[in-house]
Design a protein around this motif. Structure first.
Motif, short mmCIF file in Angstrom:
data_model
loop_
_atom_site.label_atom_id
_atom_site.label_comp_id
_atom_site.label_asym_id
_atom_site.label_seq_id
_atom_site.Cartn_x
_atom_site.Cartn_y
_atom_site.Cartn_z
N ALA A 153 7.66 -26.70 34.17
CA ALA A 153 6.96 -27.84 33.59
C ALA A 153 7.92 -28.89 33.01
CB ALA A 153 5.95 -27.37 32.55
N CYS A 167 9.20 -33.67 26.35
CA CYS A 167 10.11 -32.70 26.98
C CYS A 167 11.21 -33.38 27.78
CB CYS A 167 9.34 -31.73 27.86
SG CYS A 167 8.29 -32.56 29.08
N CYS A 173 9.60 -27.51 26.57
CA CYS A 173 8.20 -27.86 26.35
C CYS A 173 7.90 -27.90 24.85
CB CYS A 173 7.29 -26.83 27.02
SG CYS A 173 5.55 -27.15 26.67
N LEU A 174 7.23 -28.98 24.43
CA LEU A 174 6.82 -29.12 23.03
C LEU A 174 5.30 -29.09 22.92
CD1 LEU A 174 9.49 -31.78 22.02
CD2 LEU A 174 9.48 -29.35 21.44
N ASP A 175 4.64 -28.62 23.97
CA ASP A 175 3.18 -28.50 24.00
C ASP A 175 2.54 -29.80 23.51
OD1 ASP A 175 0.75 -27.39 24.49
OD2 ASP A 175 0.65 -26.28 22.61
N CYS A 176 2.87 -30.88 24.20
CA CYS A 176 2.56 -32.22 23.70
C CYS A 176 1.09 -32.59 23.85
CB CYS A 176 3.42 -33.24 24.43
SG CYS A 176 2.96 -33.44 26.17
N ARG A 181 0.91 -36.11 29.68
CA ARG A 181 1.13 -34.65 29.79
C ARG A 181 0.87 -34.19 31.23
NH1 ARG A 181 -0.05 -29.64 26.07
NH2 ARG A 181 -0.81 -28.13 27.58
N ILE A 182 1.81 -33.46 31.80
CA ILE A 182 1.65 -33.01 33.20
C ILE A 182 1.09 -31.58 33.26
CG2 ILE A 182 3.52 -34.50 34.02
CD1 ILE A 182 5.15 -31.82 34.38
N CYS A 183 0.83 -30.99 32.11
CA CYS A 183 0.41 -29.58 32.07
C CYS A 183 -1.05 -29.48 31.62
CB CYS A 183 1.28 -28.82 31.09
SG CYS A 183 3.04 -29.09 31.36
S1 SF4 Z 1 3.03 -29.70 27.74
FE1 SF4 Z 1 3.98 -31.72 27.43
S2 SF4 Z 1 5.98 -31.22 26.51
FE2 SF4 Z 1 5.24 -29.36 27.51
S3 SF4 Z 1 6.17 -29.41 29.55
FE3 SF4 Z 1 4.08 -30.26 29.68
S4 SF4 Z 1 4.39 -32.46 29.51
FE4 SF4 Z 1 6.26 -31.48 28.75
#
Ligand code: SF4
Length: 209
Positions: A153, A167, A173-176, A181-183
């Motif tokens: 990620a 990130c 990853c800072l759980d943004c 956000r790509i996650c």
């Molecule tokens: S949750 Fe946010 S900080 Fe974490 S890898 Fe995905 S985009 Fe980056």
């Protein structure tokens, strides 16, 4: 090698059509010779995958008159057009992409931003082909999730420079809560139904993120 063979065995046990090849050239040859059937694969499409793109299969398909490749990433498209094409891609005959992690128990875990890749893997295209380097093999689901959050990620976010996520600077990853956000969407494929709909080409090289 034992890890790879165990993964291959369990993928097949779980209903995936799984193959092992030594390198990207063999992956392309296998795809052309054993998977692609131009009598029934009249439309093809794809989602983002560095490994799949490295294998050169997209260029091969684009060169065939008998196959209509639904392009989903053209720089000429507006965002609305890209989404429309990705919806169209869900009805393709064959869909190519990669995956973020595969466990030795033969499970496949993915994390997407929009979900067009995991949607297509799950349902829609008649057949799906996943190109996966052996560096994606992990012990279990916990380590699969860890691999994705710690490696795939953030490195994917860094690769997509148009997105602005924390990130990219931190490298982790800072759980943004970023709008970029790509996650956002996880999928876990424990088994393949119908059997054989998803083909997995395990490539004995370190490929992709
Ligand atoms: S949750 Fe946010 S900080 Fe974490 S890898 Fe995905 S985009 Fe980056």
């Amino acid at each position: 090698m034992e890890r790879i063979l165990k993964t291959l065995f369990n993928l097949n046990r779980n209903g995936f059509d799984a193959y092992l090849v030594e390198n990207i050239e063999e992956a392309k040859t296998l795809f052309i010779d054993k998977i692609l059937d131009t009598n029934k694969h009249l439309t093809a499409s794809y989602a983002d995958s560095m490994t799949m793109k490295t294998c050169g299969v997209l260029e091969y398909l684009r060169g065939l008159e008998s196959v209509n490749v639904i392009e989903t990433f053209s720089a000429d498209y507006t965002q609305e057009e890209k989404i429309a094409k990705r919806r169209e891609a869900l009805l393709s005959d064959i869909f190519l992409t990669g995956s973020n992690a595969v466990t030795m128990n033969g499970e496949i875990l993915n994390l997407d931003m929009i979900g067009n890749r995991v949607a297509a893997i799950t349902f829609g295209p008649k057949e799906v082909v996943l190109f996966i380097g052996v560096n994606k093999i992990v012990d279990n689901l916990e380590s699969a999730k860890q691999r994705i959050k710690e490696i795939a990620a953030p490195e994917n976010a860094i690769r997509h420079t148009k997105f602005k996520t924390p990130c990219q600077g931190a490298g982790i990853c800072l759980d943004c809560d970023s709008v970029d956000r790509i996650c956002n969407v996880w999928t876990l494929h424990e088994k393949c139904f119908p059997k054989g709909r998803i083909k997995v080409i395990l490539i004995n090289q370190k490929l992709g993120l």
